[in-house]
Design a protein around this motif. Structure first.
Motif, PDB file in Angstrom:
ATOM      1  N   ILE A   1     -12.461  10.440  11.658  1.00  0.00           N
ATOM      2  CA  ILE A   1     -12.305  11.872  11.916  1.00  0.00           C
ATOM      3  C   ILE A   1     -11.512  12.019  13.212  1.00  0.00           C
ATOM      4  N   SER A   2     -10.577  12.971  13.250  1.00  0.00           N
ATOM      5  CA  SER A   2      -9.739  13.065  14.442  1.00  0.00           C
ATOM      6  C   SER A   2     -10.409  13.886  15.531  1.00  0.00           C
ATOM      7  N   SER A   3     -10.031  13.576  16.758  1.00  0.00           N
ATOM      8  CA  SER A   3     -10.435  14.457  17.857  1.00  0.00           C
ATOM      9  C   SER A   3      -9.197  14.654  18.725  1.00  0.00           C
ATOM     10  N   ASP A   4      -8.987  15.850  19.156  1.00  0.00           N
ATOM     11  CA  ASP A   4      -7.783  16.237  19.910  1.00  0.00           C
ATOM     12  C   ASP A   4      -6.497  15.855  19.179  1.00  0.00           C
ATOM     13  N   GLY A   5      -6.534  15.970  17.861  1.00  0.00           N
ATOM     14  CA  GLY A   5      -5.309  15.685  17.092  1.00  0.00           C
ATOM     15  C   GLY A   5      -4.954  14.210  17.005  1.00  0.00           C
ATOM     16  N   LYS A   6      -5.846  13.335  17.487  1.00  0.00           N
ATOM     17  CA  LYS A   6      -5.583  11.884  17.429  1.00  0.00           C
ATOM     18  C   LYS A   6      -6.632  11.217  16.547  1.00  0.00           C
ATOM     19  N   THR A   7      -6.245  10.125  15.910  1.00  0.00           N
ATOM     20  CA  THR A   7      -7.181   9.435  15.025  1.00  0.00           C
ATOM     21  C   THR A   7      -6.915   7.927  15.028  1.00  0.00           C
ATOM     22  N   ASN A   8      -7.869   7.150  14.494  1.00  0.00           N
ATOM     23  CA  ASN A   8      -7.664   5.712  14.282  1.00  0.00           C
ATOM     24  C   ASN A   8      -7.667   5.443  12.785  1.00  0.00           C
ATOM     25  N   LEU A   9      -6.878   4.476  12.353  1.00  0.00           N
ATOM     26  CA  LEU A   9      -6.834   4.137  10.931  1.00  0.00           C
ATOM     27  C   LEU A   9      -7.045   2.634  10.779  1.00  0.00           C
ATOM     28  N   THR A  10      -7.939   2.273   9.876  1.00  0.00           N
ATOM     29  CA  THR A  10      -8.258   0.856   9.679  1.00  0.00           C
ATOM     30  C   THR A  10      -7.974   0.473   8.235  1.00  0.00           C
ATOM     31  N   PHE A  11      -7.400  -0.724   8.046  1.00  0.00           N
ATOM     32  CA  PHE A  11      -7.191  -1.204   6.670  1.00  0.00           C
ATOM     33  C   PHE A  11      -7.259  -2.726   6.647  1.00  0.00           C
ATOM     34  N   THR A  12      -7.316  -3.298   5.435  1.00  0.00           N
ATOM     35  CA  THR A  12      -7.368  -4.760   5.329  1.00  0.00           C
ATOM     36  C   THR A  12      -6.155  -5.270   4.551  1.00  0.00           C
ATOM     37  N   THR A  13      -5.766  -6.508   4.887  1.00  0.00           N
ATOM     38  CA  THR A  13      -4.696  -7.211   4.153  1.00  0.00           C
ATOM     39  C   THR A  13      -5.202  -8.633   3.913  1.00  0.00           C
ATOM     40  N   PRO A  14      -4.564  -9.374   2.991  1.00  0.00           N
ATOM     41  CA  PRO A  14      -4.924 -10.786   2.870  1.00  0.00           C
ATOM     42  C   PRO A  14      -4.636 -11.490   4.204  1.00  0.00           C
ATOM     43  N   LYS A  15      -5.460 -12.480   4.551  1.00  0.00           N
ATOM     44  CA  LYS A  15      -5.319 -13.166   5.851  1.00  0.00           C
ATOM     45  C   LYS A  15      -3.894 -13.680   6.089  1.00  0.00           C
ATOM     46  N   ARG A  16      -3.297 -14.232   5.016  1.00  0.00           N
ATOM     47  CA  ARG A  16      -1.980 -14.855   5.217  1.00  0.00           C
ATOM     48  C   ARG A  16      -0.904 -13.812   5.566  1.00  0.00           C
ATOM     49  N   ASP A  17      -1.182 -12.520   5.300  1.00  0.00           N
ATOM     50  CA  ASP A  17      -0.180 -11.480   5.576  1.00  0.00           C
ATOM     51  C   ASP A  17      -0.387 -10.823   6.944  1.00  0.00           C
ATOM     52  N   LEU A  18      -1.437 -11.242   7.670  1.00  0.00           N
ATOM     53  CA  LEU A  18      -1.778 -10.541   8.918  1.00  0.00           C
ATOM     54  C   LEU A  18      -0.618 -10.527   9.921  1.00  0.00           C
ATOM     55  N   ASP A  19      -0.052 -11.705  10.202  1.00  0.00           N
ATOM     56  CA  ASP A  19       1.007 -11.773  11.217  1.00  0.00           C
ATOM     57  C   ASP A  19       2.207 -10.927  10.817  1.00  0.00           C
ATOM     58  N   ARG A  20       2.560 -11.006   9.540  1.00  0.00           N
ATOM     59  CA  ARG A  20       3.717 -10.232   9.078  1.00  0.00           C
ATOM     60  C   ARG A  20       3.431  -8.735   9.187  1.00  0.00           C
ATOM     61  N   ALA A  21       2.183  -8.338   8.877  1.00  0.00           N
ATOM     62  CA  ALA A  21       1.831  -6.920   8.938  1.00  0.00           C
ATOM     63  C   ALA A  21       1.972  -6.401  10.377  1.00  0.00           C
ATOM     64  N   ILE A  22       1.488  -7.186  11.347  1.00  0.00           N
ATOM     65  CA  ILE A  22       1.581  -6.783  12.758  1.00  0.00           C
ATOM     66  C   ILE A  22       3.052  -6.643  13.156  1.00  0.00           C
ATOM     67  N   HIS A  23       3.834  -7.605  12.694  1.00  0.00           N
ATOM     68  CA  HIS A  23       5.260  -7.592  13.009  1.00  0.00           C
ATOM     69  C   HIS A  23       5.914  -6.302  12.478  1.00  0.00           C
ATOM     70  N   VAL A  24       5.586  -5.947  11.230  1.00  0.00           N
ATOM     71  CA  VAL A  24       6.165  -4.748  10.614  1.00  0.00           C
ATOM     72  C   VAL A  24       5.731  -3.503  11.394  1.00  0.00           C
ATOM     73  N   LEU A  25       4.445  -3.446  11.774  1.00  0.00           N
ATOM     74  CA  LEU A  25       3.949  -2.262  12.490  1.00  0.00           C
ATOM     75  C   LEU A  25       4.622  -2.148  13.864  1.00  0.00           C
ATOM     76  N   ASP A  26       4.723  -3.278  14.570  1.00  0.00           N
ATOM     77  CA  ASP A  26       5.366  -3.254  15.886  1.00  0.00           C
ATOM     78  C   ASP A  26       6.813  -2.782  15.787  1.00  0.00           C
ATOM     79  N   LYS A  27       7.480  -3.264  14.726  1.00  0.00           N
ATOM     80  CA  LYS A  27       8.891  -2.889  14.547  1.00  0.00           C
ATOM     81  C   LYS A  27       9.045  -1.383  14.329  1.00  0.00           C
ATOM     82  N   ASN A  28       8.006  -0.779  13.722  1.00  0.00           N
ATOM     83  CA  ASN A  28       8.085   0.653  13.406  1.00  0.00           C
ATOM     84  C   ASN A  28       7.297   1.521  14.392  1.00  0.00           C
TER      85      ASN A  28
END
Ligand code: ADP
Ligand code: ASP
Ligand code: MG
Length: 417
Positions: A304-331
């Protein structure tokens, strides 16, 4: 006309020459039942892992076509050895490689999908009363004919696809357990064997972590209504004599349990994106680039957001973790967030059962059982026939056992020492 049976032997069932001989004896026994037999084999236990390690050591930024050239070889060794053992027993047999048939696949190296199985050479062998032995897990690309592999555990899918192409009466999957259990029998000794299970339930089991059948093999079997039987290569029976677990259409005779079983998957990693703007389009900005990078996302929860800000959590297969972080950082500039937190020490625990469709309160009971053991739930997802929760991996066994007992699945006739 003779009927056809497909028999598949997994890694532990062909772990050494002695086991391969025992598999050959079972095949010979089934042949005595006037059946055409096509056998599909895995690599000897541990061999594929070893081959993957070699590839990683040679070059961890590997070309997946070369990866396939290496890791597909394990199954070929077993196919040749099993054929030789059959000859020794006086059976007419020959091995047929994926490229001999050919078994055609997409060009997605390391994770290819079967597109066609040519059965002409198999039929020719059957016409000459020969048993055929085919390496599972491999095919050839329908783009350039190079060797492909079907993803880890893919021999199950090869076996089912070949059974469908041959219009077989059944596909028998020989493994190191004598059927599908209410949960992994290696974790819960009181797990019960399920005599007959619906494709749909088996699909949930497989995709939620019970590695006894590869998920795609169940999808294929369900799409083409191919009966599959899971049974042990270690006991003395063959599939035509004693049933293991039959995977088939849902049937009114099936025991209607509310919860049929409990599965777990350790192949999960959790990613939390912190302090996001809670505005329309933010999820698309996150999951679009992840999808473009071929990263699978499973469970998702937004706070639930407070002050217009929120956190989002999701899961990926373990082997994709590093790539997922890389993609998020890039964007990061486009998505706009304060930080990322990750956790690989998590496990997804699921309860499964077609009976859930018509009952309420199942999820609430699951949460109560976990709460009583002081197990904290981090993320929840549900479908019509399953409830999954993400918890700390330290609690895997406690959670699986408590749910198994709590939903009345324990086999109380089993004595556990
Ligand atoms: P194979 O090498 O024959 O392909 P796998 O190791 O892929 O065999 O699959 C068999 C294993 O699946 C069993 O040894 C068992 O530990 C595991 N397993 C997990 N969940 C279940 C379940 N619900 N029922 C039976 N086996 C299960
Ligand atoms: N040998 C392959 C693996 O270990 C395929 C299989 O056994 O199904 O993943
Ligand atoms: Mg397997």
């Amino acid at each position: 006309m003779k009927q056809t049976l497909v028999m598949k032997f997994g890694g532990t069932s062909v772990a050494d020459i002695d086991r391969i001989r025992k598999a050959a004896e079972k095949i010979k026994q089934e042949c005595g039942n006037s059946l055409n037999i096509a056998v599909v084999v895995s690599a000897m236990s541990g061999v594929t892992n070893q081959l993957v390690d070699y590839v990683d050591n040679a070059n961890n930024m590997y070309d997946t076509a070369e990866y396939d050239a290496v890791v597909s070889t394990g199954e070929m060794v077993t196919a040749g050895l099993l054929t030789l053992c059959l000859h020794r027993l006086g059976c007419k047999a020959r091995s047929l490689m994926g490229y001999d048939l050919p078994l055609k696949t997409t060009n997605a190296h390391a994770n290819a999908r079967i597109t066609a199985v040519n059965t002409d050479m198999i039929q020719e062998c059957f016409d000459n009363n020969k048993i055929v032995v085919i390496p599972g897990f491999q095919g050839t690309s329908d783009v350039d004919n190079r060797i492909t592999t079907l993803g880890r555990g893919g021999s199950d899918t090869s076996a089912v696809a070949i059974a469908i192409a041959l219009n077989a009466i059944r596909c028998d999957i020989y493994t190191d357990v004598n059927g599908v259990y209410t949960t992994d029998p290696r974790i819960v000794q009181k797990a019960r064997k399920i005599p007959i299970i619906a494709y749909e339930e088996m699909l949930e089991y497989a995709s939620l972590g019970a590695k006894v059948l590869q998920t795609r093999s169940v999808e294929l079997a369900m799409a083409y209504q191919m009966p599959v039987q899971v049974l042990s290569s270690l006991d003395k029976f063959i599939g035509s004599q004693k049933p293991g677990t039959i995977v088939c259409n849902e049937d009114t005779n099936m025991e209607q349990q509310l919860v049929t079983g409990v599965a777990y998957s350790k192949d999960e990693a959790k990613i939390s994106i912190l302090n996001l703007d809670d505005t329309p389009g933010v999820s698309a900005k996150i999951f679009g680039p992840l999808a473009d990078a071929g990263i699978n996302v499973d469970m998702i929860v937004q706070n639930i957001s407070s002050d217009g800000k929120t956190n989002l959590t999701f899961t990926t297969p373990k082997r994709d973790l590093d790539r997922a972080i890389h993609v998020l950082d890039k964007n990061k500039e486009i998505i706009q967030f304060a930080g990322i937190k990750t956790d690989s020490e998590v496990v997804k625990i699921s309860i499964i059962g077609v009976g859930m469709r018509s009952h309420t309160g199942v999820a609430a009971k699951m949460f109560r059982i976990l709460a009583d053991k002081n197990i904290n739930i981090q993320v929840i997802t549900t479908s019509e026939i399953k409830v999954s929760v993400l918890i700390a991996s330290d609690y895997t066994e406690l959670a699986v056992r408590s749910l198994h007992t709590g939903f009345g699945l324990d086999d109380n006739n089993k004595i556990v020492l």
